[in-house]
Write a protein that holds these residues in place. Structure first.
Motif, PDB file in Angstrom:
ATOM      1  N   GLN A  84       0.828  -1.210   0.000  1.00 14.21           N
ATOM      2  CA  GLN A  84       0.000   0.000   0.000  1.00 14.21           C
ATOM      3  C   GLN A  84       0.863   1.261   0.000  1.00 14.21           C
ATOM      4  N   ARG A  85       1.912   1.285   0.813  1.00 18.86           N
ATOM      5  CA  ARG A  85       2.790   2.468   0.848  1.00 18.86           C
ATOM      6  C   ARG A  85       3.407   2.731  -0.517  1.00 18.86           C
ATOM      7  N   GLN A  86       3.824   1.687  -1.197  1.00 21.14           N
ATOM      8  CA  GLN A  86       4.457   1.842  -2.500  1.00 21.14           C
ATOM      9  C   GLN A  86       3.446   2.148  -3.604  1.00 21.14           C
ATOM     10  N   MET A  87       2.339   1.444  -3.590  1.00 16.78           N
ATOM     11  CA  MET A  87       1.385   1.545  -4.693  1.00 16.78           C
ATOM     12  C   MET A  87       0.417   2.709  -4.553  1.00 16.78           C
ATOM     13  N   PHE A  88      -0.012   2.995  -3.326  1.00 10.81           N
ATOM     14  CA  PHE A  88      -1.002   4.040  -3.104  1.00 10.81           C
ATOM     15  C   PHE A  88      -0.418   5.261  -2.410  1.00 10.81           C
ATOM     16  N   LEU A  89       0.913   5.274  -2.216  1.00 11.58           N
ATOM     17  CA  LEU A  89       1.637   6.381  -1.579  1.00 11.58           C
ATOM     18  C   LEU A  89       1.198   6.595  -0.132  1.00 11.58           C
ATOM     19  N   GLY A  90       0.835   5.516   0.548  1.00 10.94           N
ATOM     20  CA  GLY A  90       0.456   5.571   1.957  1.00 10.94           C
ATOM     21  C   GLY A  90      -0.376   4.366   2.336  1.00 10.94           C
ATOM     22  N   CYS A  91      -0.396   4.063   3.637  1.00 13.93           N
ATOM     23  CA  CYS A  91      -1.228   2.962   4.129  1.00 13.93           C
ATOM     24  C   CYS A  91      -2.681   3.400   4.153  1.00 13.93           C
ATOM     25  N   LEU A  92      -3.544   2.502   3.780  1.00 11.23           N
ATOM     26  CA  LEU A  92      -4.974   2.792   3.763  1.00 11.23           C
ATOM     27  C   LEU A  92      -5.659   2.081   4.917  1.00 11.23           C
ATOM     28  N   PRO A  93      -6.492   2.778   5.659  1.00 12.63           N
ATOM     29  CA  PRO A  93      -7.253   2.080   6.701  1.00 12.63           C
ATOM     30  C   PRO A  93      -8.245   1.129   6.039  1.00 12.63           C
ATOM     31  N   HIS A  94      -8.554   0.058   6.736  1.00 14.58           N
ATOM     32  CA  HIS A  94      -9.558  -0.858   6.186  1.00 14.58           C
ATOM     33  C   HIS A  94     -10.538  -1.265   7.277  1.00 14.58           C
ATOM     34  N   ILE A  95     -11.696  -1.691   6.831  1.00 11.52           N
ATOM     35  CA  ILE A  95     -12.763  -2.160   7.709  1.00 11.52           C
ATOM     36  C   ILE A  95     -12.843  -3.669   7.535  1.00 11.52           C
ATOM     37  N   GLY A  96     -12.842  -4.419   8.637  1.00 15.23           N
ATOM     38  CA  GLY A  96     -12.988  -5.865   8.549  1.00 15.23           C
ATOM     39  C   GLY A  96     -14.305  -6.224   7.884  1.00 15.23           C
ATOM     40  N   ALA A  97     -14.278  -7.224   7.002  1.00 19.02           N
ATOM     41  CA  ALA A  97     -15.477  -7.599   6.257  1.00 19.02           C
ATOM     42  C   ALA A  97     -15.436  -9.088   5.917  1.00 19.02           C
ATOM     43  N   THR A  98     -16.610  -9.638   5.634  1.00 13.31           N
ATOM     44  CA  THR A  98     -16.749 -11.040   5.257  1.00 13.31           C
ATOM     45  C   THR A  98     -17.542 -11.130   3.958  1.00 13.31           C
ATOM     46  N   LEU A  99     -17.037 -11.922   3.043  1.00 19.57           N
ATOM     47  CA  LEU A  99     -17.714 -12.171   1.772  1.00 19.57           C
ATOM     48  C   LEU A  99     -18.295 -13.579   1.824  1.00 19.57           C
TER      49      LEU A  99
ATOM     50  N   HIS B 226       7.989  -8.911  -1.713  1.00 14.91           N
ATOM     51  CA  HIS B 226       8.678  -7.619  -1.635  1.00 14.91           C
ATOM     52  C   HIS B 226       9.422  -7.298  -2.938  1.00 14.91           C
ATOM     53  N   ALA B 227       9.988  -8.308  -3.579  1.00 15.97           N
ATOM     54  CA  ALA B 227      10.640  -8.087  -4.872  1.00 15.97           C
ATOM     55  C   ALA B 227       9.617  -7.684  -5.929  1.00 15.97           C
ATOM     56  N   ALA B 228       8.438  -8.322  -5.911  1.00 16.97           N
ATOM     57  CA  ALA B 228       7.383  -7.971  -6.868  1.00 16.97           C
ATOM     58  C   ALA B 228       6.896  -6.548  -6.641  1.00 16.97           C
ATOM     59  N   ILE B 229       6.740  -6.157  -5.378  1.00 18.56           N
ATOM     60  CA  ILE B 229       6.319  -4.793  -5.058  1.00 18.56           C
ATOM     61  C   ILE B 229       7.343  -3.799  -5.577  1.00 18.56           C
ATOM     62  N   LYS B 230       8.612  -4.065  -5.317  1.00 10.78           N
ATOM     63  CA  LYS B 230       9.676  -3.157  -5.745  1.00 10.78           C
ATOM     64  C   LYS B 230       9.707  -3.025  -7.273  1.00 10.78           C
ATOM     65  N   ALA B 231       9.567  -4.136  -7.968  1.00  6.83           N
ATOM     66  CA  ALA B 231       9.572  -4.108  -9.435  1.00  6.83           C
ATOM     67  C   ALA B 231       8.350  -3.391  -9.984  1.00  6.83           C
ATOM     68  N   PHE B 232       7.194  -3.639  -9.393  1.00  7.11           N
ATOM     69  CA  PHE B 232       5.950  -3.044  -9.869  1.00  7.11           C
ATOM     70  C   PHE B 232       5.914  -1.538  -9.627  1.00  7.11           C
TER      71      PHE B 232
END
Length: 150
Positions: free
Chosen positions: A17-32, A123-129
């Protein structure tokens, strides 16, 4: 305009999230409900419909640019983004996007396969992406997607 996204895997990872969205995103627990996690032959987890089953995850609130980045990460159309209703409380439901492989072939993951199969590979995939472009000020003007090269 922001959209809800139900995540059940790597999109809940703080480093991604930090790398892709430029910050951590809060999330709400959920069930599908009515879906299950499977492990594909390629080693990646996916969800597909299954009666009397459910998937635990979290709801992320994404803007359109972030949703497009998530599409790239999930390699749409390899994974298909579709609308579902997730439960966020005893009687609370929310419509959200989720990435699926409705017709995917795979097996039920073992307990140790519920997390990403190899944290170093993730982590390698995140860095490459998420390789940053050299001139981020110029790249960011008008299009946040240009902050990253693909």
């Amino acid at each position: 305009m922001r959209e809800w996204l139900f995540a059940y895997g790597t999109l809940l990872n703080a480093k991604l999230q930090r790398q892709m969205f430029l910050g951590c995103l809060p999330h709400i627990g959920a069930t599908l409900h009515g879906w299950q996690i499977r492990l594909g032959q390629d080693g990646y987890r996916f969800i597909c419909p299954a009666n009397k089953m459910w998937v635990e995850g979290g709801l992320l609130r994404l803007n359109q640019a972030q949703l497009r980045r998530a599409d790239l990460w999930e390699e749409v159309p390899k994974y298909r983004r579709e609308r579902v209703r997730v439960q966020t409380g005893k009687r609370r439901f929310q419509t959200a996007w989720v990435y699926t492989r409705r017709d995917g072939k795979g097996r039920k993951p073992l307990g140790d396969e519920m997390s990403h199969r190899n944290p170093k590979a993730l982590h390698a995939a995140i860095k490459a992406f998420c390789r940053p472009v050299k001139d981020t000020k110029k790249a960011a003007r008008g299009n946040p997607r240009r902050l990253f090269q693909n």
